[in-house]
Enzyme design. Structure first.
Site, short mmCIF file in Angstrom:
data_model
loop_
_atom_site.label_atom_id
_atom_site.label_comp_id
_atom_site.label_asym_id
_atom_site.label_seq_id
_atom_site.Cartn_x
_atom_site.Cartn_y
_atom_site.Cartn_z
CG HIS B 67 -1.72 1.21 1.43
ND1 HIS B 67 -1.46 2.09 2.44
CD2 HIS B 67 -2.74 1.73 0.72
CE1 HIS B 67 -2.30 3.09 2.37
NE2 HIS B 67 -3.09 2.92 1.33
CD GLU B 70 -2.90 2.64 -3.39
OE1 GLU B 70 -3.15 3.85 -3.24
OE2 GLU B 70 -3.48 1.74 -2.76
CG HIS B 71 -0.28 6.30 -0.49
ND1 HIS B 71 -0.75 7.39 0.18
CD2 HIS B 71 -1.24 5.34 -0.37
CE1 HIS B 71 -1.94 7.12 0.70
NE2 HIS B 71 -2.26 5.88 0.39
CD GLU B 147 -5.08 5.16 3.19
OE1 GLU B 147 -3.96 5.48 2.74
OE2 GLU B 147 -5.89 4.44 2.56
#
Lengths: 435, 446
Positions: B67, B70-71, B147
């Protein structure tokens, strides 16, 4: 004899291959609707919206419209709740019933193969809901659970505090779901009264998109809606929001705070509305490119996301924004928002930002119109807000016409440096309520 | 576990476009699989690039890196500045984002159909050309921790769900949250992210799905132009994760938090997923979930707990067969005011026992199937969701053939198959039961 009036044709995009052919249809019985015929998929999306919604709750009856809406599918005509659901499932029709502070919406998707039966079933929910005692108790129980859940939901806590401050005794000032006490006291008669107040033909807007032609739609609408009452309750009054600048901390034990902020907004029919709309996009609109997203997330890592929106409703208007930050970062995040707000109010806006906002807003507009259900929702929203069919083709020209001088003028007129009220739900370090 | 080799899910497909009900597929010479879904109702296209790499493929101790990368994929390449991809997409009226799951990572752009080339060029560029400046990654690590704060730590139900999943999987990495455990996220580095990127981001480990107002030939020409020159990564091995040992002991968890206002009981059972060429059991479980909890009025749990008795205000059953390895079948009950969690759980178990004794109601099964057939019609109204269905299927080991066979397999499920699946899945040795309670109001143990 079916009489269909076609008042407007073909809203064509300036670029792009597909045309959106929106027609205004009047049924033999006099019901107006907007129709887009789309025969590629064998179903029709039908959207009904009754203006008024939960703001038509009578004094002391908060939550009546919401409870009534939830009960429309819980038994109608000869059918109790389970039989009604079984009949709908056997037709594979999908019905949604929803109310908000400006309207009550009914969304139906019906297969072409059994559309008449599906419409006949929906009609039972619209004109003959039973409001059986056991169904009322069951749905009240669900509503109590929702009310209870919201007492520990930071988003609802913040919105509740903001609305109470801004709107006081106006219906916008309290949650439309009601309180445990107000819902508990509602009777079957209250629900009948709520239905009579809200679900009348004088406030109804209709759109259909899908595998149906104008004649078929006219017949369907007359059958579906002819037994609804002609008139309902008068609309609520307009209200000017009361927003004192400053900070309210609502203590809530959590590692992160939710921050809701806002000030007075702008009416939809204001000549500066489009400039304000572009301005809001630059400040905190959708996507990753807004000023606040850049300052808070990209440059400083203070939040996962921040956004702003023009909350323009039928009877009032505010300009709001929100973000979540770890408790120790809240103070810095608030000061960055305040600083940006003041800078932009003072005219710190560039031609490049304006061009980027315009290309996004004009380019994304046609992309909204994809899917029968989505289009039906947009068309009914346009009607209830008083826009003509031609708005679909004219809207982008309004955006294009906004100049940098307009933006600066509107920023100066609307944005009050130091004028924001921040509602902080959490335990922010070094941030306290002003008294 | 699948005996399938990564990247071979589309091996049966021919290399030239072949229409299959509006869906066309082909594979480029460098191994990139391409699926084109046509929908010409609106001048819109959605491009999605899917990588066969999700959090379940992470190395132990580095949770969250899939993840995190992904950012970081938005931070620029040799030819694009940090943030430029999103800015260009938005300036063209489009929207874009990305998502990470335990089985895959995917990136999408939704834009006017005549701008497909623009987004293909940028998406292809970052498949191999990501660069990370010295500072960008540190700020972004703060963002993913925010997040986590927002999605998980601010929500007791999300925290509990993370704990339940960790208890469900004794050995398989599905027990680790995709967002990552906080202490491991805080230690992630630029090198961790780049190592992940270099291992998994390659044309022969990806699927390109293009859906909307496009012609397959035109998509093929553009894909060859932009993705065609990218080098494949040699030696990407089979997707092997640590598998579950026999689960022999039932697990029970209680979690209380002052932010809980509505307690509930939930139970998950380990369950088989949809396997290539073998989806019948998963289809029976899909129907079983609909029968038990698919309707607030007519399903087995709603009838027993909300109508025949008033134990619950809400009940649900759910099952999602789109998973590379073993998934779960889930039940949950939100008790009515004044009903204890122990009473709710007893009533839930009694309802399931009653169902196992009485069997499937034939009318209800017929209605469920009618609705599933209709769902395939309604699904065509949203091409992005349709594309999502194909992408997820391919990422969880299915072939296009499996994906297209699925509605027919659902339709052919019999009542006997549903009952057999129910008897097999409801084994408490494979189950985790959870009680979520408000702190200070916990139910005393008997």
């Amino acid at each position: 004899m079916i009489r269909v009036l076609v008042l407007a044709l073909s809203a064509l995009w300036a670029s792009g291959a597909a045309a959106l052919d929106i027609r205004e249809v009047t049924s033999p019985g006099g019901i107006h609707a907007w129709l887009v015929e789309e025969h590629q998929i064998p179903f029709t999306a039908l959207e009904l919206r009754f203006k008024g919604g939960t703001s038509l709750d009578r004094p002391g009856k908060r939550g009546a419209v919401e409870l009534m809406t939830g009960l429309l599918e819980e038994g109608a005509g000869e059918m109790d709740a389970q039989n009604f659901a079984a009949a709908r499932e056997a037709l594979a029709a999908r019905f949604g019933f929803d109310s908000d502070s400006d309207g009550l919406s009914i969304s139906a998707r019906m297969l072409t193969e059994n559309r008449d039966q599906a419409a006949a079933l929906l009609k039972q929910a619209l004109v003959a809901p039973r409001f059986d005692a056991d169904a009322i108790d069951r749905v009240k129980g669900q509503i109590y659970a929702i009310i209870q859940s919201r007492t520990t939901d930071p988003g609802y806590i913040a919105a509740g505090d903001f609305d109470a401050m801004a709107y006081g005794g106006h219906p916008y000032g309290t949650p439309d779901i009601g309180s445990r006490e107000s819902v508990g006291a509602l009777t079957r008669d209250d629900l009948l009264a709520a239905k009579a107040a809200t679900m009348a033909r004088d406030r109804l807007y209709v759109a259909a998109v899908g595998d149906i032609n104008a004649d078929e739609l006219g017949t369907l609408l007359d059958t579906l809606l002819d037994e609804l009452p002609a008139t309902g309750a008068p609309m609520p009054a307009d209200v000017a929001p009361t927003i004192a600048p400053g900070v309210t901390v609502h203590d809530f034990a959590s590692p992160q705070s939710l921050v809701l902020f806002g000030q007075v907004g702008i009416k939809r029919d204001d000549p500066d509305f489009f400039a304000a709309y572009v301005l809001d996009h630059i400040v905190g609109g959708q996507g990753f490119a807004s000023r606040l997203m850049d300052e808070l997330r990209e440059k400083r890592g203070l939040t996962y996301g921040v956004s702003t929106w023009l909350a323009t409703r039928d009877h009032s208007e505010v300009w709001q924004g929100a973000f979540n930050s770890a408790n120790e970062k809240v103070a810095e995040a608030i000061s960055v928002v305040k600083e940006q707000w003041a800078r932009i109010a003072g005219g710190d806006l560039s031609e490049a930002e304006l061009v980027a906002a315009k290309t996004y807003l004009t380019g994304s507009y046609p992309l909204r119109f994809d899917g029968n259900e989505t289009i039906a929702g947009i068309l009914v929203g346009m009607q209830s807000q008083g826009y003509p069919i031609s708005y679909v083709t004219e809207r982008n020209a309004h955006i294009e016409a906004v100049t940098l001088a307009d933006l600066r003028r509107v920023a100066g007129r609307l944005m009050v440096p130091g004028g924001l009220r921040f509602i902080v739900v959490g335990q922010p370090a070094g941030v306290a309520s002003d008294k | 576990m699948h005996p399938y080799i990564r990247g071979c899910a589309l091996a049966l497909l021919v290399a030239t476009p072949a229409a299959a009900g509006g869906v066309t597929s082909f594979t480029l010479a460098n191994g990139l699989d391409v699926v084109v879904i046509e929908d010409h109702r609106a001048p819109v296209v959605v491009q999605t690039v899917w990588y066969r790499a999700g959090s379940a493929d992470e190395t132990p101790g580095h949770s969250g890196v899939a993840h995190f990368l992904e950012h970081l994929m938005f931070k620029g390449t040799d030819t694009m500045a940090s943030g430029e991809l999103s800015r260009v997409v938005e300036e063209n009226g489009g929207s874009n984002n990305a998502f990470t799951s335990s089985d895959y990572t995917a990136y999408y752009e939704r834009i006017a159909a005549d701008r497909l080339e623009l987004v293909m060029k940028m998406e292809a560029d970052r498949m191999r050309g990501l660069t990370l400046s010295k500072d960008d990654w540190k700020t972004e690590r703060e963002v993913i921790i925010e997040e986590r704060n927002q999605r998980t730590d601010s929500d007791p139900a999300a925290i509990f769900s993370e704990q339940l999943r960790a208890a469900q999987y004794l050995n398989h990495p599905y027990g680790t949250p995709t967002i990552g455990w906080r202490h491991e996220m805080e230690a992630l580095t630029r090198e961790d992210a780049l190592a992940w990127y270099r291992t998994y981001y390659a044309p022969n480990d990806a699927v390109l799905v293009v859906a909307g107002d496009v012609a397959p030939d035109a998509v093929k020409a553009l894909a060859e132009k932009y993705y065609g020159p990218l080098e494949p990564t040699p030696g990407i091995g089979p997707r092997v994760r640590r598998q579950e040992p026999p689960q022999l002991a039932e697990r029970r968890l209680r979690f209380s938090d002052p932010r809980v206002s509505q307690p509930y009981v939930t139970r998950s059972y380990l369950a088989p997923e949809r396997d290539p060429g073998d989806q019948e059991k998963a289809a029976a479980l899909t129907i079983l979930a609909e029968i038990l909890g698919g309707s607030g009025q007519t399903s087995v749990l709603a009838k027993a707990l909300q109508f025949d008795s008033h134990v619950a205000v809400y009940s649900a059953a759910s099952y999602d067969g789109l998973s590379y390895d073993d998934t779960t079948f889930n039940l949950s009950v939100v008790p009515a005011a004044g009903v204890r969690l122990s009473e709710a759980e007893t009533a839930m178990d009694a309802a399931i026992d009653g169902f196992l004794k009485d069997g499937v109601d034939a009318d209800q099964l017929a209605r469920v199937k009618t609705q599933i057939r209709a769902a395939m019609i309604y699904a065509r109204d949203n091409v992005q969701n349709y594309a999502q269905m194909y992408g997820e299927g391919l990422m969880t080991g299915l072939s296009l053939k499996d994906i297209e066979a699925w509605p027919g397999i659902l339709d052919s499920v019999t009542a006997d198959q549903v009952m057999a699946a129910a008897r097999e899945v409801f084994d408490r040795r494979h189950a985790v039961t959870g009680w979520l309670e408000r702190q200070g109001e916990e139910e005393p143990l008997p």
